[in-house]
Design a protein around this motif. Structure first.
Motif, mmCIF file in Angstrom:
data_model
loop_
_atom_site.group_PDB
_atom_site.id
_atom_site.type_symbol
_atom_site.label_atom_id
_atom_site.label_comp_id
_atom_site.label_asym_id
_atom_site.label_seq_id
_atom_site.Cartn_x
_atom_site.Cartn_y
_atom_site.Cartn_z
ATOM 1 N N ALA A 175 10.102 -40.093 -7.643
ATOM 2 C CA ALA A 175 11.095 -40.855 -8.402
ATOM 3 C C ALA A 175 10.736 -40.907 -9.880
ATOM 4 N N ALA A 176 9.456 -41.087 -10.177
ATOM 5 C CA ALA A 176 9.020 -41.142 -11.570
ATOM 6 C C ALA A 176 9.232 -39.791 -12.254
ATOM 7 N N PHE A 177 8.907 -38.728 -11.554
ATOM 8 C CA PHE A 177 9.074 -37.384 -12.111
ATOM 9 C C PHE A 177 10.539 -37.099 -12.402
ATOM 10 N N GLU A 178 11.396 -37.423 -11.469
ATOM 11 C CA GLU A 178 12.834 -37.148 -11.648
ATOM 12 C C GLU A 178 13.436 -37.971 -12.776
ATOM 13 N N ALA A 179 12.872 -39.166 -13.018
ATOM 14 C CA ALA A 179 13.386 -40.036 -14.075
ATOM 15 C C ALA A 179 12.706 -39.797 -15.416
ATOM 16 N N GLY A 180 11.692 -38.934 -15.430
ATOM 17 C CA GLY A 180 10.949 -38.708 -16.659
ATOM 18 C C GLY A 180 10.110 -39.903 -17.063
ATOM 19 N N TYR A 181 9.694 -40.702 -16.065
ATOM 20 C CA TYR A 181 8.932 -41.923 -16.327
ATOM 21 C C TYR A 181 7.443 -41.622 -16.240
ATOM 22 N N MET A 182 6.679 -42.101 -17.217
ATOM 23 C CA MET A 182 5.241 -41.886 -17.226
ATOM 24 C C MET A 182 4.513 -43.222 -17.202
ATOM 25 N N GLY A 183 3.752 -43.452 -16.151
ATOM 26 C CA GLY A 183 2.986 -44.692 -16.039
ATOM 27 C C GLY A 183 1.532 -44.456 -16.409
ATOM 28 N N THR A 184 0.791 -45.534 -16.566
ATOM 29 C CA THR A 184 -0.625 -45.403 -16.901
ATOM 30 C C THR A 184 -1.508 -45.339 -15.662
ATOM 31 N N ASP A 185 -0.963 -45.707 -14.508
ATOM 32 C CA ASP A 185 -1.682 -45.530 -13.249
ATOM 33 C C ASP A 185 -0.665 -45.409 -12.121
ATOM 34 N N GLU A 186 -1.155 -45.086 -10.928
ATOM 35 C CA GLU A 186 -0.249 -44.873 -9.798
ATOM 36 C C GLU A 186 0.416 -46.170 -9.373
ATOM 37 N N ALA A 187 -0.257 -47.289 -9.538
ATOM 38 C CA ALA A 187 0.331 -48.576 -9.161
ATOM 39 C C ALA A 187 1.621 -48.837 -9.920
ATOM 40 N N MET A 188 1.690 -48.427 -11.175
ATOM 41 C CA MET A 188 2.909 -48.638 -11.962
ATOM 42 C C MET A 188 4.102 -47.925 -11.341
ATOM 43 N N LEU A 189 3.857 -46.765 -10.758
ATOM 44 C CA LEU A 189 4.948 -46.007 -10.136
ATOM 45 C C LEU A 189 5.469 -46.719 -8.901
ATOM 46 N N VAL A 190 4.547 -47.334 -8.155
ATOM 47 C CA VAL A 190 4.937 -48.085 -6.964
ATOM 48 C C VAL A 190 5.603 -49.396 -7.363
ATOM 49 N N GLU A 191 5.061 -50.069 -8.382
ATOM 50 C CA GLU A 191 5.665 -51.306 -8.871
ATOM 51 C C GLU A 191 7.109 -51.051 -9.322
ATOM 52 N N ARG A 192 7.325 -49.884 -9.909
ATOM 53 C CA ARG A 192 8.650 -49.519 -10.406
ATOM 54 C C ARG A 192 9.684 -49.491 -9.278
ATOM 55 N N LEU A 193 9.240 -49.232 -8.058
ATOM 56 C CA LEU A 193 10.143 -49.234 -6.904
ATOM 57 C C LEU A 193 10.361 -50.636 -6.353
ATOM 58 N N GLY A 194 9.678 -51.617 -6.933
ATOM 59 C CA GLY A 194 9.806 -52.991 -6.454
ATOM 60 C C GLY A 194 8.898 -53.328 -5.297
ATOM 61 N N HIS A 195 7.938 -52.454 -5.014
ATOM 62 C CA HIS A 195 7.028 -52.697 -3.894
ATOM 63 C C HIS A 195 5.812 -53.491 -4.384
#
Length: 231
Positions: A175-195
């Motif tokens: 999801a992050a790749f498709e949106a062009g979103y860059m986080g500073t760690d993997e947790a940010m990518l999961v947080e972005r999904l609301g988990h």
């Protein structure tokens, strides 16, 4: 809890002021990343290790992995321009499993007990990361003028490993790749999904070898551990 671990290892020596990948620098004659791999090699719950490396460094890293008897390395992915790219490249290669850990190859002092707690929590809730409580007073500033003293009671310094349900971290990375979103760690990518992401308290020795000062600290930790084993 059984797990697979991903280690992004395609960094540079810029902040270390080195002319090569900092992971290839040595502490007492052994490359930094080998100390890290040995932690997972010894852990019976670690099923496989996947490394993201620079193409030009892969032959040397493979040679060192063999030299030090790291038999759990299952494969190598091409390291990307950013850490997030490297982790995603590994996630695309590894077979489906229950729990995936992502760990900085430059953190050689992670404790097995913390790894175990992270894997168990990730299996139960989907996401867990290592961290330690902030000890210092933290202040916000505009330019060089303090604007706020931040209450540190709820502040954490985040480390790795970061542990996730396999399907969850794959979904978050895609999801992050498709949106062009860059986080500073993997947790940010999961947080972005609301988990929700659980923090597991680690220890202050789990330092990342980033600057020359960290090497001094790393040597001190190793000397202390050797002394403890001899007592």
């Amino acid at each position: 809890m059984k797990y697979t671990v991903v280690l992004p290892a395609a960094g540079s020596g810029k902040r270390m002021k080195a002319d090569k990948n900092k992971l290839l620098l040595e502490l007492f004659g052994k490359p930094i990343f080998i100390y890290t791999l040995e932690v997972f090699q010894r852990d019976p719950n670690c099923e496989s290790i996947w490394l993201a490396v620079k193409e030009q460094e892969q032959p040397l890293i493979e040679e060192l992995v063999e030299e030090y008897g790291i038999t759990k390395v299952a494969g190598f992915a091409a390291g990307g321009a950013e850490r997030q790219d490297s982790v995603r490249a590994c996630l695309e290669m590894i077979p489906a499993c229950d729990v995936v850990l992502v760990h900085d190859a430059a953190r050689p002092f992670i404790e097995p007990a913390v790894i175990s707690r992270l894997a168990e929590e990730a299996a139960a809730s989907g996401a867990a990361i290592a961290g330690v409580r902030v000890k210092d007073t933290i202040k916000k500033a505009g330019s060089d003028i303090i604007t706020e003293t931040v209450e540190r009671e709820n502040l954490w310094i985040i480390q790795t490993p970061q542990a996730f349900d396999y399907a969850l971290i794959k979904k978050a990375a895609t999801a992050a790749f498709e949106a062009g979103y860059m986080g500073t760690d993997e947790a940010m990518l999961v947080e972005r999904l609301g988990h929700p992401v659980k923090i597991i308290e680690s220890n202050y020795e789990n330092v990342k070898m980033t600057t020359p000062d960290d090497l001094i600290y790393g040597r001190a930790i190793l000397e202390s551990r050797v002394q403890e084993e001899q007592e």
